[in-house]
Design an enzyme around this catalytic site. Sequence first.
Site, PDB file in Angstrom:
ATOM      1  N   ARG A 224      53.704 -41.614  37.020  1.00  0.00           N
ATOM      2  CA  ARG A 224      52.393 -42.156  36.628  1.00  0.00           C
ATOM      3  C   ARG A 224      52.590 -43.421  35.790  1.00  0.00           C
ATOM      4  O   ARG A 224      51.902 -44.431  36.000  1.00  0.00           O
ATOM      5  CB  ARG A 224      51.634 -41.089  35.845  1.00  0.00           C
ATOM      6  CG  ARG A 224      50.214 -41.451  35.429  1.00  0.00           C
ATOM      7  CD  ARG A 224      49.517 -40.187  34.944  1.00  0.00           C
ATOM      8  NE  ARG A 224      48.302 -40.428  34.189  1.00  0.00           N
ATOM      9  CZ  ARG A 224      47.106 -40.632  34.735  1.00  0.00           C
ATOM     10  NH1 ARG A 224      46.980 -40.643  36.045  1.00  0.00           N
ATOM     11  NH2 ARG A 224      46.032 -40.813  33.979  1.00  0.00           N
TER      12      ARG A 224
ATOM     13  N   TYR B  64      50.373 -49.717  28.368  1.00  0.00           N
ATOM     14  CA  TYR B  64      51.214 -50.250  29.433  1.00  0.00           C
ATOM     15  C   TYR B  64      51.382 -51.762  29.326  1.00  0.00           C
ATOM     16  O   TYR B  64      52.336 -52.315  29.868  1.00  0.00           O
ATOM     17  CB  TYR B  64      50.636 -49.874  30.803  1.00  0.00           C
ATOM     18  CG  TYR B  64      50.668 -48.387  31.043  1.00  0.00           C
ATOM     19  CD1 TYR B  64      51.871 -47.718  31.276  1.00  0.00           C
ATOM     20  CD2 TYR B  64      49.494 -47.627  31.009  1.00  0.00           C
ATOM     21  CE1 TYR B  64      51.908 -46.349  31.473  1.00  0.00           C
ATOM     22  CE2 TYR B  64      49.524 -46.259  31.198  1.00  0.00           C
ATOM     23  CZ  TYR B  64      50.732 -45.626  31.430  1.00  0.00           C
ATOM     24  OH  TYR B  64      50.766 -44.268  31.618  1.00  0.00           O
TER      25      TYR B  64
ATOM     26  N   ARG C  55      48.112 -37.497  38.225  1.00  0.00           N
ATOM     27  CA  ARG C  55      48.858 -36.526  37.443  1.00  0.00           C
ATOM     28  C   ARG C  55      49.439 -35.463  38.374  1.00  0.00           C
ATOM     29  O   ARG C  55      48.895 -35.202  39.458  1.00  0.00           O
ATOM     30  CB  ARG C  55      47.956 -35.859  36.400  1.00  0.00           C
ATOM     31  CG  ARG C  55      47.309 -36.842  35.426  1.00  0.00           C
ATOM     32  CD  ARG C  55      46.326 -36.123  34.513  1.00  0.00           C
ATOM     33  NE  ARG C  55      45.705 -37.019  33.534  1.00  0.00           N
ATOM     34  CZ  ARG C  55      44.572 -37.674  33.730  1.00  0.00           C
ATOM     35  NH1 ARG C  55      43.913 -37.525  34.883  1.00  0.00           N
ATOM     36  NH2 ARG C  55      44.081 -38.465  32.799  1.00  0.00           N
TER      37      ARG C  55
ATOM     38  N   HIS D   1      55.146 -37.213  33.853  1.00  0.00           N
ATOM     39  CA  HIS D   1      54.305 -38.411  33.781  1.00  0.00           C
ATOM     40  C   HIS D   1      55.055 -39.697  34.136  1.00  0.00           C
ATOM     41  O   HIS D   1      54.438 -40.766  34.212  1.00  0.00           O
ATOM     42  CB  HIS D   1      53.726 -38.540  32.372  1.00  0.00           C
ATOM     43  CG  HIS D   1      52.302 -38.090  32.275  1.00  0.00           C
ATOM     44  ND1 HIS D   1      51.824 -36.987  32.934  1.00  0.00           N
ATOM     45  CD2 HIS D   1      51.240 -38.599  31.601  1.00  0.00           C
ATOM     46  CE1 HIS D   1      50.546 -36.833  32.658  1.00  0.00           C
ATOM     47  NE2 HIS D   1      50.161 -37.807  31.872  1.00  0.00           N
TER      48      HIS D   1
ATOM     49  N   HIS E 274      41.494 -42.944  33.134  1.00  0.00           N
ATOM     50  CA  HIS E 274      41.410 -42.962  31.671  1.00  0.00           C
ATOM     51  C   HIS E 274      39.962 -43.179  31.237  1.00  0.00           C
ATOM     52  O   HIS E 274      39.278 -44.058  31.757  1.00  0.00           O
ATOM     53  CB  HIS E 274      42.272 -44.082  31.088  1.00  0.00           C
ATOM     54  CG  HIS E 274      43.736 -43.783  31.095  1.00  0.00           C
ATOM     55  ND1 HIS E 274      44.702 -44.759  30.972  1.00  0.00           N
ATOM     56  CD2 HIS E 274      44.406 -42.609  31.198  1.00  0.00           C
ATOM     57  CE1 HIS E 274      45.899 -44.206  31.000  1.00  0.00           C
ATOM     58  NE2 HIS E 274      45.748 -42.905  31.131  1.00  0.00           N
TER      59      HIS E 274
ATOM     60  N   LYS F 255      40.901 -34.438  34.699  1.00  0.00           N
ATOM     61  CA  LYS F 255      40.614 -33.658  33.496  1.00  0.00           C
ATOM     62  C   LYS F 255      39.119 -33.444  33.345  1.00  0.00           C
ATOM     63  O   LYS F 255      38.320 -34.347  33.598  1.00  0.00           O
ATOM     64  CB  LYS F 255      41.165 -34.377  32.257  1.00  0.00           C
ATOM     65  CG  LYS F 255      42.687 -34.381  32.168  1.00  0.00           C
ATOM     66  CD  LYS F 255      43.140 -35.025  30.871  1.00  0.00           C
ATOM     67  CE  LYS F 255      44.649 -34.934  30.708  1.00  0.00           C
ATOM     68  NZ  LYS F 255      45.094 -35.534  29.431  1.00  0.00           N
TER      69      LYS F 255
END
Length: 300
Positions: A249, A281, A150, A246, A272, A174
Amino acid sequence: MSEPFNKYLQRFIEFLRVEKHYSDYTVQFYRYDIEEFFKFTSEQSIEDLKEIEYLDARLYLTTLHDQQLSRATIARRVSSMRSFFRFLSREKVITENPFALVQQAKGGKKLPSFFYEEEMEELFAVCEGEDPLDIRNRAILELLYATGIRVSECTGIEMKHIDFDFSVLLIKGKGNKERYVPFGSFALEAIERYIATARKFLMKPTDHHSFLFVNHRGKPLTSRGIRHILTTLIEKASLTRKIHPHMLRHTFATHLLNNGADLRTVQELLGHDHLSSTQVYTHVTKEHLRKTYLTHHPRA
């Protein structure tokens, strides 16, 4: 906004920052969503959070639909309110979460935008100069594409987080979760060149921080700064599309899957928590395969 409502909002915001370790960007969205709901409660003459019931939550959902907001926005608003009232329940402010059973109808997920390999080559071509900022921009672009990190994670990289021998980065994602992300020879060469030349040039004698990427004044580069750099590269490359943080990414994940990477590996690389976040994706790659088939098969 009434004083009691504001008090609980501030407590919730503090909870998100201190206990959940959410970024300022995420917290900003929670605050906005909750303040919008408080406007609704004011219009309904609701003066106490304990008065809010399931039917009020359903009415609010109807109001959002009447405003013709996108499904994604409505889903986010409902999710924010569900989290807020879950917090109030935990704090014993209320006994039941009025949003617990509110379900937003799921629409088709919007497929993430990404660059084709030819477009990536055009982006790399516009930052091949010898200027320190060109060298820095090349390193940023190479690293974002090589790792799928990110933009906020990119700005947090310090020199000590880079293992040059094994071409691995320690990334703090995160919630302060850490993961190791490998990067390839192109990114390694670009970073080493940037550190050896451009970074030294941009840093001032009084700058003692260890952040990898710096602005033209030698200060740590911000997420906003990287977004501006990417937008500038798009304009220089004359690509007919807008960029958002993003996209690189998304491009990283899509290109890996298109070239045979397995979903679990891509999930780990992206950081994730849930495989469902990565599975979007696969829809992109299926669409890519379909378009390729329709374009090249003689009887498509």
